[in-house]
Scaffold this motif. Sequence first.
Motif, PDB file in Angstrom:
ATOM      1  N   LEU A  71     -10.441 -10.795  14.943  1.00 22.15           N
ATOM      2  CA  LEU A  71     -10.112  -9.560  15.642  1.00 22.15           C
ATOM      3  C   LEU A  71     -10.393  -8.351  14.752  1.00 22.15           C
ATOM      4  CD1 LEU A  71      -8.875  -8.247  18.193  1.00 22.15           C
ATOM      5  CD2 LEU A  71      -6.627  -8.550  17.138  1.00 22.15           C
ATOM      6  N   GLU A  72      -9.799  -8.316  13.551  1.00 14.75           N
ATOM      7  CA  GLU A  72      -9.922  -7.144  12.694  1.00 14.75           C
ATOM      8  C   GLU A  72      -9.612  -7.525  11.245  1.00 14.75           C
ATOM      9  OE1 GLU A  72      -8.523  -3.181  14.320  1.00 14.75           O
ATOM     10  OE2 GLU A  72      -7.018  -3.517  12.777  1.00 14.75           O
ATOM     11  N   THR A  73     -10.309  -6.909  10.309  1.00 12.61           N
ATOM     12  CA  THR A  73     -10.041  -7.106   8.886  1.00 12.61           C
ATOM     13  C   THR A  73      -9.875  -5.740   8.234  1.00 12.61           C
ATOM     14  OG1 THR A  73     -11.332  -9.151   8.829  1.00 12.61           O
ATOM     15  CG2 THR A  73     -10.931  -8.064   6.727  1.00 12.61           C
ATOM     16  N   GLU A  74      -8.868  -5.631   7.362  1.00  9.07           N
ATOM     17  CA  GLU A  74      -8.615  -4.394   6.625  1.00  9.07           C
ATOM     18  C   GLU A  74      -8.411  -4.735   5.158  1.00  9.07           C
ATOM     19  OE1 GLU A  74      -5.943  -2.027   9.956  1.00  9.07           O
ATOM     20  OE2 GLU A  74      -4.911  -3.100   8.368  1.00  9.07           O
ATOM     21  N   THR A  75      -8.858  -3.844   4.298  1.00 14.55           N
ATOM     22  CA  THR A  75      -8.556  -3.952   2.869  1.00 14.55           C
ATOM     23  C   THR A  75      -8.185  -2.563   2.366  1.00 14.55           C
ATOM     24  OG1 THR A  75     -10.857  -3.589   2.226  1.00 14.55           O
ATOM     25  CG2 THR A  75     -10.153  -5.882   2.493  1.00 14.55           C
ATOM     26  N   GLY A  76      -7.407  -2.532   1.290  1.00 15.34           N
ATOM     27  CA  GLY A  76      -7.040  -1.217   0.798  1.00 15.34           C
ATOM     28  C   GLY A  76      -6.172  -1.258  -0.438  1.00 15.34           C
ATOM     29  N   TYR A  77      -5.687  -0.074  -0.792  1.00 17.19           N
ATOM     30  CA  TYR A  77      -4.871   0.129  -1.985  1.00 17.19           C
ATOM     31  C   TYR A  77      -3.692   1.031  -1.634  1.00 17.19           C
ATOM     32  CZ  TYR A  77      -9.052  -1.779  -3.958  1.00 17.19           C
ATOM     33  OH  TYR A  77     -10.121  -2.594  -4.210  1.00 17.19           O
ATOM     34  N   TRP A  78      -2.503   0.621  -2.069  1.00 19.61           N
ATOM     35  CA  TRP A  78      -1.263   1.352  -1.797  1.00 19.61           C
ATOM     36  C   TRP A  78      -0.678   1.866  -3.106  1.00 19.61           C
ATOM     37  CZ3 TRP A  78       2.076   0.381   2.860  1.00 19.61           C
ATOM     38  CH2 TRP A  78       1.357  -0.196   3.909  1.00 19.61           C
ATOM     39  N   ARG A  79      -0.239   3.128  -3.104  1.00 15.10           N
ATOM     40  CA  ARG A  79       0.425   3.742  -4.254  1.00 15.10           C
ATOM     41  C   ARG A  79       1.694   4.433  -3.786  1.00 15.10           C
ATOM     42  NH1 ARG A  79      -4.981   4.285  -5.784  1.00 15.10           N
ATOM     43  NH2 ARG A  79      -5.352   3.792  -7.964  1.00 15.10           N
ATOM     44  N   ILE A  80       2.606   4.656  -4.720  1.00 14.90           N
ATOM     45  CA  ILE A  80       3.824   5.412  -4.442  1.00 14.90           C
ATOM     46  C   ILE A  80       4.119   6.292  -5.646  1.00 14.90           C
ATOM     47  CG2 ILE A  80       5.333   3.551  -5.298  1.00 14.90           C
ATOM     48  CD1 ILE A  80       7.323   4.421  -3.021  1.00 14.90           C
ATOM     49  N   ASP A  81       4.628   7.498  -5.378  1.00 15.84           N
ATOM     50  CA  ASP A  81       4.962   8.375  -6.503  1.00 15.84           C
ATOM     51  C   ASP A  81       6.474   8.411  -6.720  1.00 15.84           C
ATOM     52  OD1 ASP A  81       6.133  10.222  -4.736  1.00 15.84           O
ATOM     53  OD2 ASP A  81       4.440  11.612  -4.812  1.00 15.84           O
ATOM     54  N   LYS A  82       6.916   9.186  -7.703  1.00 12.93           N
ATOM     55  CA  LYS A  82       8.340   9.215  -8.071  1.00 12.93           C
ATOM     56  C   LYS A  82       9.211   9.796  -6.961  1.00 12.93           C
ATOM     57  CE  LYS A  82       7.879  13.553 -10.692  1.00 12.93           C
ATOM     58  NZ  LYS A  82       7.760  14.347  -9.530  1.00 12.93           N
ATOM     59  N   ASP A  83       8.611  10.526  -6.006  1.00 13.88           N
ATOM     60  CA  ASP A  83       9.361  11.093  -4.883  1.00 13.88           C
ATOM     61  C   ASP A  83       9.325  10.196  -3.647  1.00 13.88           C
ATOM     62  OD1 ASP A  83      10.082  13.425  -6.313  1.00 13.88           O
ATOM     63  OD2 ASP A  83       8.072  14.241  -5.929  1.00 13.88           O
ATOM     64  N   ARG A  84       8.893   8.930  -3.825  1.00 11.12           N
ATOM     65  CA  ARG A  84       8.830   7.926  -2.759  1.00 11.12           C
ATOM     66  C   ARG A  84       7.737   8.211  -1.729  1.00 11.12           C
ATOM     67  NH1 ARG A  84      13.401   4.733  -3.055  1.00 11.12           N
ATOM     68  NH2 ARG A  84      13.455   4.211  -0.858  1.00 11.12           N
ATOM     69  N   LYS A  85       6.788   9.089  -2.077  1.00 12.25           N
ATOM     70  CA  LYS A  85       5.645   9.370  -1.201  1.00 12.25           C
ATOM     71  C   LYS A  85       4.618   8.247  -1.383  1.00 12.25           C
ATOM     72  CE  LYS A  85       7.311  13.364   0.017  1.00 12.25           C
ATOM     73  NZ  LYS A  85       8.229  13.355   1.111  1.00 12.25           N
ATOM     74  N   VAL A  86       4.150   7.722  -0.273  1.00 12.89           N
ATOM     75  CA  VAL A  86       3.214   6.598  -0.282  1.00 12.89           C
ATOM     76  C   VAL A  86       1.843   7.100   0.160  1.00 12.89           C
ATOM     77  CG1 VAL A  86       2.701   4.328   0.723  1.00 12.89           C
ATOM     78  CG2 VAL A  86       5.078   4.977   0.257  1.00 12.89           C
ATOM     79  N   GLU A  87       0.803   6.620  -0.532  1.00 13.27           N
ATOM     80  CA  GLU A  87      -0.565   6.904  -0.101  1.00 13.27           C
ATOM     81  C   GLU A  87      -1.331   5.594  -0.026  1.00 13.27           C
ATOM     82  OE1 GLU A  87      -1.903   9.617  -3.198  1.00 13.27           O
ATOM     83  OE2 GLU A  87      -3.013   7.979  -4.127  1.00 13.27           O
ATOM     84  N   VAL A  88      -2.162   5.494   1.000  1.00 16.21           N
ATOM     85  CA  VAL A  88      -2.932   4.271   1.234  1.00 16.21           C
ATOM     86  C   VAL A  88      -4.376   4.674   1.522  1.00 16.21           C
ATOM     87  CG1 VAL A  88      -3.204   2.226   2.700  1.00 16.21           C
ATOM     88  CG2 VAL A  88      -0.909   3.124   2.221  1.00 16.21           C
ATOM     89  N   VAL A  89      -5.308   3.978   0.883  1.00 18.48           N
ATOM     90  CA  VAL A  89      -6.723   4.092   1.196  1.00 18.48           C
ATOM     91  C   VAL A  89      -7.107   2.765   1.825  1.00 18.48           C
ATOM     92  CG1 VAL A  89      -9.053   4.364   0.277  1.00 18.48           C
ATOM     93  CG2 VAL A  89      -7.145   5.631  -0.739  1.00 18.48           C
ATOM     94  N   MET A  90      -7.692   2.815   3.028  1.00 17.74           N
ATOM     95  CA  MET A  90      -7.957   1.583   3.763  1.00 17.74           C
ATOM     96  C   MET A  90      -9.368   1.601   4.352  1.00 17.74           C
ATOM     97  SD  MET A  90      -5.684  -0.004   6.897  1.00 17.74           S
ATOM     98  CE  MET A  90      -4.186   0.405   6.040  1.00 17.74           C
ATOM     99  N   ALA A  91     -10.022   0.451   4.318  1.00 16.45           N
ATOM    100  CA  ALA A  91     -11.325   0.267   4.957  1.00 16.45           C
ATOM    101  C   ALA A  91     -11.192  -0.850   5.985  1.00 16.45           C
ATOM    102  CB  ALA A  91     -12.384  -0.102   3.921  1.00 16.45           C
ATOM    103  N   ARG A  92     -11.775  -0.624   7.151  1.00 15.83           N
ATOM    104  CA  ARG A  92     -11.747  -1.628   8.225  1.00 15.83           C
ATOM    105  C   ARG A  92     -13.154  -2.144   8.482  1.00 15.83           C
ATOM    106  NH1 ARG A  92      -7.784   0.169  13.023  1.00 15.83           N
ATOM    107  NH2 ARG A  92      -6.402   1.532  11.866  1.00 15.83           N
TER     108      ARG A  92
END
Length: 190
Positions: A71-92
């Motif tokens: 159906l679908e494949t995703e890969t990526g990278y997850w980060r979090i900073d000291k203020d609990r903010k999350v960032e994700v880079v994802m490729a489908r």
Amino acid sequence: MIEIPSDLHPDLVPLAFLLGNWAGAGVSDFPGAEKCNFGQEVTFSHDGRDFLEYASHTWVLDDEGKQVRPLETETGYWRIDKDRKVEVVMARDQGVIEIWYGELADQKPQIDLVTDAVARTAASGPYSGGKRLYGYVNSDLMWVGEKATPEVELRPYMSAHLKKVVTPEEVAEMARNLEDMPDDGIAFFK
């Protein structure tokens, strides 16, 4: 119980609940696409640096919970900073690259994300952005995704209930019991 590996980068401790191999089943429903039950395998891993590596594979399931096709494949990278903010880079695999931003909820393992940037290849389908909610609920990983296109306003399109490293038989059993899953998946988090 959430385990924190000794070699986990200290910045990633708040995301430790995501680590591991997860498998389960969910539902997919979006205008213009086939409504289906799907199986999913997700891995969140780390190598000591300040990000989690993410990989997700989904496939359409038949009425007996057997795999029909990818159906679908995703890969990526997850980060979090000291203020609990999350960032994700994802490729489908469908030709979409996304940057997601959000935050880890206070006092509970729940992450709300929204797309900040979307890049698409000429071969990808219409897509203008989305939202996701991930939560660690009773030792399971649950998520719901919302999607928007130029023709369709933001709405739920996929949700799944994943367990840590389950057997194929258990995945099939979960798929057979999807009647209990709310249509939009959001009810998990209420």
